[in-house]
Write a protein that holds these residues in place. Structure first.
Motif, PDB file in Angstrom:
ATOM      1  N   HIS A  13       0.826  -0.912   0.179  1.00 31.41           N
ATOM      2  CA  HIS A  13      -0.192   0.041   0.101  1.00 31.41           C
ATOM      3  C   HIS A  13       0.833   1.199  -0.101  1.00 31.41           C
ATOM      4  CE1 HIS A  13       1.131  -0.513   4.365  1.00 31.41           C
ATOM      5  NE2 HIS A  13       0.707   0.951   4.276  1.00 31.41           N
ATOM      6  N   LEU A  14       0.359   2.371  -0.343  1.00 27.33           N
ATOM      7  CA  LEU A  14       1.108   3.640  -0.448  1.00 27.33           C
ATOM      8  C   LEU A  14      -0.107   4.719  -0.113  1.00 27.33           C
ATOM      9  CD1 LEU A  14       0.500   4.698  -3.490  1.00 27.33           C
ATOM     10  CD2 LEU A  14       2.463   3.657  -3.618  1.00 27.33           C
ATOM     11  N   THR A  15       0.269   5.743   0.398  1.00 26.44           N
ATOM     12  CA  THR A  15      -0.596   7.076   0.348  1.00 26.44           C
ATOM     13  C   THR A  15      -0.012   8.132  -0.510  1.00 26.44           C
ATOM     14  OG1 THR A  15       1.031   7.960   2.036  1.00 26.44           O
ATOM     15  CG2 THR A  15      -1.056   6.709   2.842  1.00 26.44           C
ATOM     16  N   ALA A  16      -0.922   8.887  -0.929  1.00 29.97           N
ATOM     17  CA  ALA A  16      -0.630   9.998  -2.029  1.00 29.97           C
ATOM     18  C   ALA A  16      -1.508  11.322  -1.150  1.00 29.97           C
ATOM     19  CB  ALA A  16      -1.314   9.662  -3.265  1.00 29.97           C
ATOM     20  N   PRO A  32     -14.733   5.276  -0.023  1.00 26.37           N
ATOM     21  CA  PRO A  32     -14.030   4.361  -0.677  1.00 26.37           C
ATOM     22  C   PRO A  32     -14.154   3.742  -1.884  1.00 26.37           C
ATOM     23  CG  PRO A  32     -15.005   3.173   1.180  1.00 26.37           C
ATOM     24  CD  PRO A  32     -15.802   4.715   1.402  1.00 26.37           C
ATOM     25  N   LEU A  33     -13.323   3.278  -2.590  1.00 28.69           N
ATOM     26  CA  LEU A  33     -13.887   2.322  -3.973  1.00 28.69           C
ATOM     27  C   LEU A  33     -12.750   1.361  -3.965  1.00 28.69           C
ATOM     28  CD1 LEU A  33     -11.814   3.172  -6.463  1.00 28.69           C
ATOM     29  CD2 LEU A  33     -12.661   5.296  -6.215  1.00 28.69           C
ATOM     30  N   ALA A  34     -13.216   0.235  -4.568  1.00 32.18           N
ATOM     31  CA  ALA A  34     -12.752  -0.989  -5.152  1.00 32.18           C
ATOM     32  C   ALA A  34     -12.680  -1.247  -6.486  1.00 32.18           C
ATOM     33  CB  ALA A  34     -13.281  -2.074  -4.252  1.00 32.18           C
ATOM     34  N   SER A  35     -11.449  -1.667  -7.149  1.00 30.80           N
ATOM     35  CA  SER A  35     -11.353  -1.675  -8.358  1.00 30.80           C
ATOM     36  C   SER A  35     -10.538  -2.752  -8.663  1.00 30.80           C
ATOM     37  CB  SER A  35     -10.766  -0.347  -8.936  1.00 30.80           C
ATOM     38  OG  SER A  35     -11.257  -0.533 -10.468  1.00 30.80           O
ATOM     39  N   THR A  36     -10.299  -3.182 -10.226  1.00 27.72           N
ATOM     40  CA  THR A  36      -9.393  -4.036 -10.557  1.00 27.72           C
ATOM     41  C   THR A  36      -7.989  -3.201 -11.353  1.00 27.72           C
ATOM     42  OG1 THR A  36     -10.952  -5.666 -10.937  1.00 27.72           O
ATOM     43  CG2 THR A  36      -9.016  -6.138 -11.854  1.00 27.72           C
ATOM     44  N   ALA A  37      -6.899  -3.705 -10.802  1.00 25.17           N
ATOM     45  CA  ALA A  37      -5.616  -3.013 -11.466  1.00 25.17           C
ATOM     46  C   ALA A  37      -5.391  -3.410 -12.658  1.00 25.17           C
ATOM     47  CB  ALA A  37      -4.544  -3.321 -10.507  1.00 25.17           C
ATOM     48  N   ARG A  38      -4.796  -2.661 -13.304  1.00 29.78           N
ATOM     49  CA  ARG A  38      -4.243  -2.846 -14.966  1.00 29.78           C
ATOM     50  C   ARG A  38      -3.119  -2.321 -14.986  1.00 29.78           C
ATOM     51  NH1 ARG A  38      -6.843  -6.848 -15.398  1.00 29.78           N
ATOM     52  NH2 ARG A  38      -9.342  -6.818 -15.704  1.00 29.78           N
ATOM     53  N   THR A  39      -2.127  -2.986 -15.589  1.00 28.44           N
ATOM     54  CA  THR A  39      -0.821  -2.387 -15.921  1.00 28.44           C
ATOM     55  C   THR A  39      -0.578  -2.207 -17.147  1.00 28.44           C
ATOM     56  OG1 THR A  39       0.128  -4.575 -15.966  1.00 28.44           O
ATOM     57  CG2 THR A  39      -0.015  -3.509 -13.765  1.00 28.44           C
ATOM     58  N   TRP A  40       0.541  -1.060 -17.453  1.00 23.09           N
ATOM     59  CA  TRP A  40       0.746  -0.659 -18.705  1.00 23.09           C
ATOM     60  C   TRP A  40       2.074  -0.142 -18.778  1.00 23.09           C
ATOM     61  CZ3 TRP A  40       0.301   4.329 -21.418  1.00 23.09           C
ATOM     62  CH2 TRP A  40       0.490   4.242 -23.085  1.00 23.09           C
ATOM     63  N   VAL A  44       0.410   1.754 -13.370  1.00 22.24           N
ATOM     64  CA  VAL A  44      -0.679   1.289 -12.683  1.00 22.24           C
ATOM     65  C   VAL A  44      -2.104   2.094 -13.062  1.00 22.24           C
ATOM     66  CG1 VAL A  44      -1.964   0.212 -10.719  1.00 22.24           C
ATOM     67  CG2 VAL A  44       0.410  -0.183 -11.100  1.00 22.24           C
ATOM     68  N   TYR A  45      -3.372   1.495 -13.501  1.00 24.24           N
ATOM     69  CA  TYR A  45      -4.272   2.285 -13.764  1.00 24.24           C
ATOM     70  C   TYR A  45      -5.633   1.337 -13.329  1.00 24.24           C
ATOM     71  CZ  TYR A  45      -5.082   0.217 -18.138  1.00 24.24           C
ATOM     72  OH  TYR A  45      -5.257  -0.894 -19.271  1.00 24.24           O
ATOM     73  N   PHE A  46      -6.585   2.023 -12.900  1.00 24.06           N
ATOM     74  CA  PHE A  46      -7.841   1.253 -12.361  1.00 24.06           C
ATOM     75  C   PHE A  46      -9.074   2.202 -12.727  1.00 24.06           C
ATOM     76  CE2 PHE A  46      -5.430   2.567  -8.701  1.00 24.06           C
ATOM     77  CZ  PHE A  46      -6.317   3.396  -8.303  1.00 24.06           C
ATOM     78  N   ASP A  47     -10.189   1.701 -12.836  1.00 24.97           N
ATOM     79  CA  ASP A  47     -11.553   2.388 -13.233  1.00 24.97           C
ATOM     80  C   ASP A  47     -12.014   2.955 -11.766  1.00 24.97           C
ATOM     81  OD1 ASP A  47     -14.048   3.033 -14.546  1.00 24.97           O
ATOM     82  OD2 ASP A  47     -14.982   1.504 -13.373  1.00 24.97           O
ATOM     83  N   THR A  48     -12.445   4.301 -11.852  1.00 25.73           N
ATOM     84  CA  THR A  48     -12.743   4.613 -10.416  1.00 25.73           C
ATOM     85  C   THR A  48     -14.458   4.837 -10.466  1.00 25.73           C
ATOM     86  OG1 THR A  48     -12.875   6.661 -11.231  1.00 25.73           O
ATOM     87  CG2 THR A  48     -10.889   5.908 -10.293  1.00 25.73           C
ATOM     88  N   GLY A  49     -15.043   4.738 -11.521  1.00 24.94           N
ATOM     89  CA  GLY A  49     -16.632   5.044 -11.677  1.00 24.94           C
ATOM     90  C   GLY A  49     -16.804   6.427 -11.593  1.00 24.94           C
ATOM     91  N   ASP A 105       5.109   8.156  -0.893  1.00 27.22           N
ATOM     92  CA  ASP A 105       6.013   7.028  -0.741  1.00 27.22           C
ATOM     93  C   ASP A 105       6.829   6.889  -1.901  1.00 27.22           C
ATOM     94  OD1 ASP A 105       4.607   6.141   1.901  1.00 27.22           O
ATOM     95  OD2 ASP A 105       3.053   5.889   0.624  1.00 27.22           O
ATOM     96  N   ASP A 106       7.484   5.702  -1.940  1.00 27.36           N
ATOM     97  CA  ASP A 106       8.498   5.348  -3.236  1.00 27.36           C
ATOM     98  C   ASP A 106       7.435   4.938  -4.256  1.00 27.36           C
ATOM     99  OD1 ASP A 106      10.061   4.697  -5.267  1.00 27.36           O
ATOM    100  OD2 ASP A 106      11.264   3.471  -3.656  1.00 27.36           O
ATOM    101  N   PRO A 107       7.341   5.381  -5.425  1.00 25.69           N
ATOM    102  CA  PRO A 107       6.469   5.255  -6.368  1.00 25.69           C
ATOM    103  C   PRO A 107       6.770   3.808  -6.790  1.00 25.69           C
ATOM    104  CG  PRO A 107       7.755   7.068  -7.151  1.00 25.69           C
ATOM    105  CD  PRO A 107       7.950   6.811  -5.683  1.00 25.69           C
ATOM    106  N   ARG A 108       8.059   3.260  -6.798  1.00 23.61           N
ATOM    107  CA  ARG A 108       8.521   2.047  -7.325  1.00 23.61           C
ATOM    108  C   ARG A 108       7.683   0.876  -6.541  1.00 23.61           C
ATOM    109  NH1 ARG A 108      10.746   2.152 -11.822  1.00 23.61           N
ATOM    110  NH2 ARG A 108      11.152   0.035 -11.504  1.00 23.61           N
ATOM    111  N   LEU A 109       7.063   1.115  -5.313  1.00 24.33           N
ATOM    112  CA  LEU A 109       6.296   0.123  -4.875  1.00 24.33           C
ATOM    113  C   LEU A 109       5.250  -0.429  -5.551  1.00 24.33           C
ATOM    114  CD1 LEU A 109       5.665   1.871  -1.354  1.00 24.33           C
ATOM    115  CD2 LEU A 109       7.085  -0.362  -1.647  1.00 24.33           C
ATOM    116  N   LEU A 110       4.925   0.644  -6.648  1.00 26.78           N
ATOM    117  CA  LEU A 110       3.854   0.127  -7.647  1.00 26.78           C
ATOM    118  C   LEU A 110       4.163  -1.209  -8.588  1.00 26.78           C
ATOM    119  CD1 LEU A 110       2.602   3.657  -8.666  1.00 26.78           C
ATOM    120  CD2 LEU A 110       1.417   2.104  -7.457  1.00 26.78           C
TER     121      LEU A 110
END
Length: 126
Positions: A13-16, A32-40, A44-49, A105-110
Motif C-alpha cells: 500500500h501507499l499514500t498520496a 472508498p472505492l474498490a477496483s481491479t488493477a491494470r498495468t501498462w 498502474v491504472y484502474f477504473d474509478t466509476g 512514498d516511493d512510487p516504485r512500490l507500484l
C-alpha cells in the motif's frame, strides 16, 4: 486544502496527497472505492466509476509518482516509470490526464501490483 488517500493492493500500500481540484473533489466523494488493477508498462491504472472532464492543465508527460486521472477511461493512472509509448525514461500517459497530486512514498512500490489485482482507494488516516 489537500486530500490524502491510501491505495492498497495484495502486496502493499501507499499514500498520496492530492491537490484541491474539481477531479479530486469528485474522486473524494466516491471513496472508498474498490477496483481491479491494470498495468501498462510501468504504470498502474484502474477504473474509478467517476466521470469528469479533462481540465485545462491536463498533461501527458508527468514525473514518476504523479497521481493522474485519465478522463478517457474514468481511471486513476499511477505512473512510476516508462510506458509503452514513452520516449526514453519519461512517464508518458495514454493521453493528457488531469494531474491530482503525488504519491507520498516511493512510487516504485507500484511495481508489486499485478494486472488483475484487487485495488482499494480510501481516505488516508492522518
Amino acid at each position: 486544502m489537500s486530500t490524502r488517500i491510501r491505495i492498497s493492493w495484495p502486496a502493499g500500500h501507499l499514500t498520496a496527497t492530492l491537490s484541491d481540484t474539481p477531479t479530486t473533489q469528485a474522486l473524494a466523494k466516491a471513496l472508498p472505492l474498490a477496483s481491479t488493477a491494470r498495468t501498462w508498462g510501468e504504470e498502474v491504472y484502474f477504473d474509478t466509476g467517476v466521470a469528469v472532464s479533462r481540465e485545462t492543465d491536463a498533461q501527458q508527460v508527468v514525473e514518476p509518482g504523479t497521481v493522474a486521472f485519465w478522463t478517457d477511461g474514468d481511471a486513476l493512472a499511477l505512473p512510476y516509470g516508462p510506458t509503452p509509448i514513452s520516449r526514453g525514461d519519461e512517464c508518458r500517459l495514454a493521453s493528457p490526464c488531469n494531474v491530482l497530486g503525488r504519491i507520498d512514498d516511493d512510487p516504485r512500490l507500484l511495481a508489486t501490483v499485478r494486472d488483475g489485482d484487487p485495488i482499494r482507494v480510501e481516505p488516508a488516516d492522518d
